[in-house]
Design an enzyme around this catalytic site. Structure first.
Site, short mmCIF file in Angstrom:
data_model
loop_
_atom_site.label_atom_id
_atom_site.label_comp_id
_atom_site.label_asym_id
_atom_site.label_seq_id
_atom_site.Cartn_x
_atom_site.Cartn_y
_atom_site.Cartn_z
N LYS A 173 -11.05 8.34 -6.63
CA LYS A 173 -9.68 8.77 -6.38
C LYS A 173 -9.58 10.23 -6.79
O LYS A 173 -10.06 10.61 -7.87
CB LYS A 173 -8.72 7.91 -7.19
CG LYS A 173 -8.72 6.44 -6.79
CD LYS A 173 -8.07 6.23 -5.43
CE LYS A 173 -7.91 4.75 -5.11
NZ LYS A 173 -7.21 4.55 -3.83
N ASP A 199 -10.67 9.55 -2.07
CA ASP A 199 -9.38 9.06 -1.56
C ASP A 199 -8.26 9.83 -2.24
O ASP A 199 -8.13 9.77 -3.47
CB ASP A 199 -9.26 7.56 -1.86
CG ASP A 199 -8.02 6.93 -1.25
OD1 ASP A 199 -7.19 7.66 -0.66
OD2 ASP A 199 -7.86 5.70 -1.38
N GLU A 227 -10.56 10.27 2.46
CA GLU A 227 -9.57 9.28 2.88
C GLU A 227 -8.15 9.76 2.56
O GLU A 227 -7.85 10.14 1.43
CB GLU A 227 -9.87 7.96 2.14
CG GLU A 227 -8.96 6.81 2.53
CD GLU A 227 -9.34 5.53 1.79
OE1 GLU A 227 -10.51 5.41 1.36
OE2 GLU A 227 -8.46 4.67 1.61
N ASP A 250 -5.80 5.56 5.92
CA ASP A 250 -5.43 4.30 5.28
C ASP A 250 -3.91 4.11 5.48
O ASP A 250 -3.48 3.47 6.45
CB ASP A 250 -5.82 4.40 3.79
CG ASP A 250 -5.37 3.22 2.94
OD1 ASP A 250 -4.60 2.39 3.42
OD2 ASP A 250 -5.78 3.12 1.76
N LYS A 274 -6.76 -2.62 6.09
CA LYS A 274 -6.30 -3.60 5.10
C LYS A 274 -5.35 -4.54 5.82
O LYS A 274 -4.31 -4.08 6.31
CB LYS A 274 -5.56 -2.90 3.96
CG LYS A 274 -6.40 -1.92 3.17
CD LYS A 274 -5.57 -1.23 2.10
CE LYS A 274 -6.42 -0.24 1.32
NZ LYS A 274 -5.62 0.59 0.39
MG MG Z 1 -6.85 4.45 0.28
#
Ligand code: MG
Length: 383
Positions: A173, A199, A227, A250, A274
């Site tokens: 992250k 991300d 991302e 995402d 997802k």
């Molecule tokens: Mg993500």
């Protein structure tokens, strides 16, 4: 034919093994909304709503989903006949277009009931609905998402040990100011042989020069993808023109039409899928098929699910075009004790086994533990 007879909502609270920090904040325990769904043939299944305790990743939260499921979705679906999970999805998408995470928890449960009805594993059932079906994979590749740490060396150390555990891809992250130095330290620590990605969870802005400079500098680290650093499809399109690392989306992808627009604008070249974010499995399969047709790699993202949510993700990741490792860590990555009897495990090669011999969600739920952890419970039945 599937006809639901009752839905029980339960909220549990499960402490995370280590606090997870992203650009959206820190979580040290997970409030989880679980559903126990029964149908009129006497079958039942568990499902998990992936909404988080607070808005950030999504506008939907545990509390908003609790309300919309108990007051609207459950009364709307109970007693209604559905020929197939796809028909349940069409009804849910029409009636509750914006409540994607809430309705996904029901829709995916209907697929699990469909698995029990057809006597096919959930993975085999999902695969049979893909445009180019295959015999489902027996294993899916696991990647790890590592939250932010106090400094670059702590992050590098954490990633080095993840690489040693066998994970096939490491994702870290990032946020403005916690990026180039951190990524450099991690790349040094893990070497060039492992897939590394970052991300940003929408924390960067195309309007800020410093942000752009940092994102461009990430091209030096041979990342598999960057991302969702930005907020929308247009700004990602502008970014993708300036960098060689593939952008992955995402948060911006909630439907097949978002993917179509992403392709038109060349906003990204990879999709993190997802099922909770897109309203469930029917839309996930459609996105999977569209990406396969367009040559866009897809991988299965994670929402720090319990073993129940993970069962659904593992089944989805068995589809043919999930060509990159997913956020499918074993139970021990997140929980001291998962809410299923046999925790999800990963072998030394970074693979998780798909339970192809089992029907339904494929894992046994530890109902006694769930009972102990339950903070509220509510059952809706046919009036
Ligand atoms: Mg993500």
């Amino acid at each position: 034919m599937i006809c639901l007879s009752s839905i029980t909502l339960r909220e549990i609270s499960l402490p995370l093994k280590e606090p997870f920090r992203t650009a959206d904040g820190v979580v040290d325990h997970r409030r989880v909304l679980l559903l126990e769904i029964h149908d009129k043939s006497g079958r039942s299944t568990w499902s998990e709503c992936v909404a988080e305790a607070t808005a950030g990743y999504s506008d939907e939260t545990v509390d908003t989903c609790w309300r919309v499921i108990s007051e609207q979705i459950a009364p709307g679906v109970i007693g209604r006949d559905f020929e197939s999970p796809g028909e349940a999805d069409a009804f849910l998408a029409l009636e509750f277009p914006r409540a994607r995470m809430a309705r996904a928890a029901i829709e995916m449960g209907v697929w699990a009931l469909g698995s029990l009805e057809t006597n096919l594993s959930l993975a085999a059932l999902l695969n049979s609905h893909a445009r180019h079906p295959i015999v489902p994979r027996s294993h899916v590749a696991a990647g790890i998402a590592v939250g932010m740490q106090n400094d670059a060396s702590a992050l590098a150390e954490r990633c080095r040990s993840a690489a040693n555990e066998g994970y096939r891809r490491i994702k870290i992250k990032i946020s403005p100011g916690r990026d180039v130095e951190y990524v450099g330290a991690v790349r040094n620590a893990v070497g060039i042989g492992i897939s590394l990605s970052v991300d940003g969870n929408r924390s960067y802005s195309i309007e800020r020069d410093d942000d752009l400079t940092a994102l461009e500098a990430l091209d030096d680290f041979d990342l598999s993808m960057i991302e969702q650093p930005l907020g929308d499809l247009e700004s990602h399109s502008a970014l993708q023109r300036r960098i060689s690392t593939p952008v992955c989306l995402d948060e911006s992808i909630t439907s097949t039409s978002d993917v179509e627009r992403m392709l038109q604008l060349d906003s990204a070249r990879i999709v993190n899928l997802k099922p909770g974010r897109v309203g469930g499995f029917t839309e996930s399969i459609a996105i999977h098929d569209l990406c396969q047709n367009s040559g866009v790699p897809v991988w299965c993202g994670g929402m720090n699910e319990t073993g129940i949510g993970r069962a659904y993700n593992v089944a989805l990741a068995s589809l043919p075009h999930f060509t990159l490792p997913g956020d499918l860590s074993p139970s021990s990555r997140y929980w001291n004790e998962d809410i299923i009897s046999e925790p999800w495990t990963m072998d030394r090669l970074g693979n998780i086994e798909v339970p192809l011999d089992n029907i339904g969600i494929g894992v046994e739920v530890n109902t006694a533990l769930i009972e102990r952890l339950t903070s509220r419970e509510h059952t809706i039945t046919e009036p």
